[in-house]
Design an enzyme around this catalytic site. Structure first.
Site, mmCIF file in Angstrom:
data_model
loop_
_atom_site.group_PDB
_atom_site.id
_atom_site.type_symbol
_atom_site.label_atom_id
_atom_site.label_comp_id
_atom_site.label_asym_id
_atom_site.label_seq_id
_atom_site.Cartn_x
_atom_site.Cartn_y
_atom_site.Cartn_z
ATOM 1 N N PHE A 141 29.659 15.456 9.247
ATOM 2 C CA PHE A 141 28.439 15.275 8.465
ATOM 3 C C PHE A 141 27.916 13.872 8.787
ATOM 4 O O PHE A 141 28.701 12.930 8.822
ATOM 5 C CB PHE A 141 28.741 15.422 6.972
ATOM 6 C CG PHE A 141 27.492 15.523 6.153
ATOM 7 C CD1 PHE A 141 26.830 16.727 6.029
ATOM 8 C CD2 PHE A 141 26.966 14.410 5.517
ATOM 9 C CE1 PHE A 141 25.665 16.832 5.287
ATOM 10 C CE2 PHE A 141 25.797 14.497 4.776
ATOM 11 C CZ PHE A 141 25.145 15.707 4.660
ATOM 12 N N ASP A 226 37.565 14.911 3.465
ATOM 13 C CA ASP A 226 36.266 15.064 2.811
ATOM 14 C C ASP A 226 36.220 16.509 2.302
ATOM 15 O O ASP A 226 36.191 17.457 3.099
ATOM 16 C CB ASP A 226 35.134 14.795 3.810
ATOM 17 C CG ASP A 226 33.760 15.025 3.181
ATOM 18 O OD1 ASP A 226 33.676 15.730 2.150
ATOM 19 O OD2 ASP A 226 32.766 14.519 3.720
ATOM 20 N N TYR A 251 28.009 18.371 -6.733
ATOM 21 C CA TYR A 251 26.738 19.096 -6.863
ATOM 22 C C TYR A 251 26.692 20.390 -6.070
ATOM 23 O O TYR A 251 25.705 21.106 -6.136
ATOM 24 C CB TYR A 251 25.544 18.203 -6.491
ATOM 25 C CG TYR A 251 25.706 17.356 -5.251
ATOM 26 C CD1 TYR A 251 25.628 17.912 -3.982
ATOM 27 C CD2 TYR A 251 25.940 15.990 -5.354
ATOM 28 C CE1 TYR A 251 25.774 17.132 -2.853
ATOM 29 C CE2 TYR A 251 26.080 15.194 -4.229
ATOM 30 C CZ TYR A 251 25.999 15.773 -2.972
ATOM 31 O OH TYR A 251 26.148 14.992 -1.852
ATOM 32 N N LYS A 252 27.749 20.714 -5.304
ATOM 33 C CA LYS A 252 27.730 21.957 -4.528
ATOM 34 C C LYS A 252 28.428 23.056 -5.326
ATOM 35 O O LYS A 252 27.869 23.617 -6.247
ATOM 36 C CB LYS A 252 28.408 21.732 -3.175
ATOM 37 C CG LYS A 252 27.739 20.662 -2.338
ATOM 38 C CD LYS A 252 28.492 20.454 -1.040
ATOM 39 C CE LYS A 252 27.925 19.286 -0.247
ATOM 40 N NZ LYS A 252 26.550 19.463 0.205
ATOM 41 N N ARG A 406 22.701 28.725 6.943
ATOM 42 C CA ARG A 406 23.897 28.795 6.095
ATOM 43 C C ARG A 406 23.594 29.656 4.869
ATOM 44 O O ARG A 406 22.535 29.512 4.239
ATOM 45 C CB ARG A 406 24.316 27.406 5.624
ATOM 46 C CG ARG A 406 24.556 26.419 6.743
ATOM 47 C CD ARG A 406 25.154 25.120 6.229
ATOM 48 N NE ARG A 406 24.319 24.447 5.244
ATOM 49 C CZ ARG A 406 24.679 23.349 4.580
ATOM 50 N NH1 ARG A 406 25.880 22.825 4.775
ATOM 51 N NH2 ARG A 406 23.868 22.778 3.715
HETATM 52 C C1 LIG Z 1 30.441 16.921 4.156
HETATM 53 C C2 LIG Z 1 29.549 15.955 3.448
HETATM 54 N N1 LIG Z 1 29.864 14.640 3.482
HETATM 55 C C3 LIG Z 1 29.069 13.730 2.869
HETATM 56 C C4 LIG Z 1 27.935 14.112 2.193
HETATM 57 C C5 LIG Z 1 27.083 13.053 1.553
HETATM 58 O O1 LIG Z 1 27.205 13.084 0.173
HETATM 59 P P1 LIG Z 1 26.517 11.982 -0.757
HETATM 60 O O2 LIG Z 1 25.045 12.018 -0.487
HETATM 61 O O3 LIG Z 1 26.813 12.454 -2.148
HETATM 62 O O4 LIG Z 1 27.120 10.675 -0.433
HETATM 63 C C6 LIG Z 1 27.583 15.471 2.127
HETATM 64 C C7 LIG Z 1 26.379 15.905 1.401
HETATM 65 O O5 LIG Z 1 25.941 17.033 1.432
HETATM 66 C C8 LIG Z 1 28.419 16.415 2.781
HETATM 67 O O6 LIG Z 1 28.130 17.716 2.785
#
Ligand SMILES: Cc1ncc(COP(=O)(O)O)c(C=O)c1O
Length: 435
Positions: A141, A226, A251-252, A406
């Site tokens: 990500f 993560d 939030y997911k 997705r």
């Molecule tokens: C795998 C992953 N890592 C990091 C993040 C970033 O999260 P945040 O904006 O809450 O820091 C996301 C957000 O969707 C994510 O899906």
């Protein structure tokens, strides 16, 4: 990666079968506990974007209202009312620990995901001259990649040399576990830390947390995860698996609301050691001395020692409504329905649209969670056009560059009938697009 759909066993294709599955669903009662987006006619949309933002539980409004009323009624004294703000995050700890298989003291509800990754890497990426490498999985990500590269630079190292990204093999979309294992073993004494995705955001591939944690430990490295796409989606047993640290958002799959609070895990063996280096703030200090305003930081044992700031009450309140449902349903039942629901959706997509849609996500239930990542065969960029057609037909899914749609059926609120409807809409939209 799968190239043909023939090997997946076809589910019954008729609508009555979908309705019968819903009638037999032991979690069906939870569906009415959520608020669904609707179309212009007031009809519920088919919501398959819970891997991005979970739906709002009905109880959220009351949970936030409760805190607003406490603020109005007590002002600053709201902190020390029974069930007041001083411990608001701590009251969710047991429920959150149950979701990820942790001891309650190993979990803290604090900060946000990328921020927690930074705090945890500050503690658990401690390169030495001999052992300086940090390993991640592809595709990372973007925020994770930015975070790890900046952490590496912050240590005076060069990401080109210190960051190892394990990629899928040429012509494949997902990574073979044996390739991650082999890479960890080859890097061996040069590897400081691995930071892997419990479930990859793009491909939906679930990595074996227990197995890869053990391999990292075998070579003397720290194992971090993560879990943004894993927490509340797949079963986890972080304590028993010996995971060193982990972070996730709420939030997911945990339905905490847009920009909701994050969460982190620090294994007891590190959390109970006050010598573990960390970036400190007063909320990580022992609560007994916090208000003594003393200069010396006394870390609270456990993951709480990684809290930094005053908990954001209004960003935490929705979790009371959501985690109550996780308590009630239990991760085992949620996972059981998820396996059935995603398998059902997969079979229908392959039956109706398998000639034009490739499912990138692994076929084995143990190698995935709820999400299916779809690609239009031989027509990569066509996915953007396809998403538009799906939206017109009342579907909420999403698109991730370069060519992935997705879709995640969520066990607490997606019905088998919605999967049935979605597969038909997808087949019609794909046929129209490729005409
Ligand atoms: C795998 C992953 N890592 C990091 C993040 C970033 O999260 P945040 O904006 O809450 O820091 C996301 C957000 O969707 C994510 O899906």
């Amino acid at each position: 990666m799968r190239t043909e759909g023939a090997e997946a066993s076809a589910p019954p294709l008729d609508e009555r079968a979908a309705l019968a599955l819903d009638a037999a669903d032991p979690l069906a009662q939870f569906r009415d506990e959520f608020l669904f987006p609707t179309d212009a006619r007031g009809e519920r949309k088919i919501y398959l974007a819970g891997m991005s933002l979970g739906l709002q539980p009905r109880g959220v409004e009351a949970a936030i209202q409760r805190e607003l009323e406490a603020w109005a009624a007590f002002g600053v004294d709201g902190y020390f009312q029974p069930d007041g703000w001083y411990t608001i995050d701590e009251r969710l700890r047991e429920s959150m620990a149950a979701v990820v298989g942790a001891q309650p003291g190993e979990v803290a509800i604090a900060n946000t995901l990328t921020v927690n990754l930074h705090f945890l890497l500050a503690s658990f990426y401690r390169p030495t001259r001999e052992r300086s490498l940090l390993l991640i999985d592809a595709p990372p990500f973007p925020s994770d990649r930015y975070a790890v590269e900046s952490q590496i630079r912050q240590r005076g190292l060069d990401p080109v040399e210190a960051l190892v990204v394990v990629e899928p093999r040429e012509g494949e979309s997902t990574i073979r576990t044996e390739d991650i294992e082999a890479r960890i073993r080859v890097l061996g004494p040069r590897l400081a830390t691995v930071l892997l995705a419990g479930v990859n955001y793009a491909t939906g591939q679930r990595h074996g947390v227990a197995r890869l944690t053990t391999v990292a430990h075998d070579v003397g490295a720290i194992a971090g995860w993560d879990l943004a796409h894993a927490a509340g989606n797949v079963p986890l047993d972080l304590h028993d698996w010996g995971v060193d640290f982990a972070a996730w958002c709420t939030y997911k799959y945990l339905n905490g609301g847009p920009g909701a609070i994050g969460a982190l895990f620090v294994h007891d063996q590190h959390g109970s050691n006050p010598a573990t280096q960390r970036f400190a703030g007063w909320w990580g200090n022992d609560p007994a001395t916090r208000f003594k305003m003393e200069p010396k930081f006394v870390p609270r044992p456990g993951a709480d020692g990684w809290r930094v700031s005053t908990p954001p009450t209004l960003a935490i309140a929705p979790l009371f409504a959501s985690l109550a449902m996780f308590d009630q349903a239990g991760m085992a039942a949620i996972r059981a329905k998820s396996v059935a629901l995603t398998g059902y959706l997969e079979g229908l997509i392959l039956a109706h649209a398998g000639h034009s849609i490739e499912i990138v996500t692994p076929a084995e239930p143990e190698a995935r969670g709820a999400q299916l990542s779809l690609r239009v065969r031989d027509e990569g960029p066509a996915a953007t056009g396809l998403l538009g057609r799906l939206e017109e037909a009342g579907v909420v899914a999403d698109f991730r560059e370069p060519d992935i749609i997705r879709a995640a059926p969520i066990p607490l609120y997606t019905s088998f009938h919605e999967c049935w409807r979605f597969a038909r809409i997808l087949a019609a939209a794909t046929a129209a697009l490729l005409m």
